[in-house]
Design an enzyme around this catalytic site. Structure first.
Site, short mmCIF file in Angstrom:
data_model
loop_
_atom_site.label_atom_id
_atom_site.label_comp_id
_atom_site.label_asym_id
_atom_site.label_seq_id
_atom_site.Cartn_x
_atom_site.Cartn_y
_atom_site.Cartn_z
N HIS A 61 -8.49 0.50 6.39
CA HIS A 61 -9.07 -0.89 6.53
C HIS A 61 -10.31 -1.20 7.15
O HIS A 61 -10.82 -0.32 8.11
CB HIS A 61 -8.20 -1.94 7.64
N CYS B 189 4.43 1.75 -6.51
CA CYS B 189 3.43 1.82 -5.28
C CYS B 189 2.28 0.70 -5.65
O CYS B 189 1.74 0.64 -6.61
CB CYS B 189 2.74 2.91 -5.04
N CYS C 112 -1.12 1.95 -6.04
CA CYS C 112 -1.31 2.76 -7.32
C CYS C 112 -1.50 1.89 -8.43
O CYS C 112 -2.30 2.19 -9.39
CB CYS C 112 0.08 3.79 -7.56
N HIS D 16 -4.55 4.31 3.31
CA HIS D 16 -5.45 3.28 3.15
C HIS D 16 -6.36 3.06 4.37
O HIS D 16 -5.83 3.11 5.51
CB HIS D 16 -5.12 1.91 2.57
#
Ligand code: AMP
Length: 117
Positions: free
Chosen positions: A105, A4, A7, A103
């Site tokens: 943005h 990932c 990560c 996530h």
């Protein structure tokens, strides 16, 4: 989570400059900015979508939302900003989520139109 990209960024295996970091999340600049200022706020725990999010992780997302406006000077948010979560669905990927690690943005620094399609 192996393989990932976020990560790896969080673990320092891919170099990135954090504009903000605490125990729960980081904020760094998007590699391919879609606005004058384009950042990603990323929880340190790996989970891919809002569907997978547990209540502890939801608290972290709420913490991110609270923190973002407090970082207005660092992130250039004085004139306003837009937050976006692209989420893959069970049967398709209409929103084009590219990285399967949740996530947010953060887009700012220019006048934006409102035409997501
Ligand atoms: P999404 O389509 O919502 O999954 O967005 C993924 C975002 O991650 C895209 O805007 C990419 O430009 C960004 N991205 C991918 N790899 C990196 C990276 N190594 N550093 C910063 N941003 C990245």
């Amino acid at each position: 989570m192996e393989n990932c990209v976020f990560c790896k960024i969080i673990k320092g295996e891919i170099p990135s400059k954090f504009l903000y970091e605490d125990d729960d999340f980081v904020i760094f600049s998007d590699l391919n900015p879609r606005a004058k200022y384009h950042y990603l706020a990323v929880p340190k725990q790996h989970f891919a979508t809002l569907n997978e999010m547990n209540s502890k992780q939801a608290e972290i997302v709420a913490k991110i939302l609270k923190k973002i406006p407090e970082l207005k000077d660092v992130l250039h948010l004085e004139n306003g900003f837009r937050l976006v979560i692209n989420q893959k669905g069970e049967t398709g990927n209409d929103a084009s989520q590219e990285v399967p690690h949740l996530h947010i943005h953060i887009l700012a620094g220019q006048k934006m139109s409102w035409n997501p399609a």
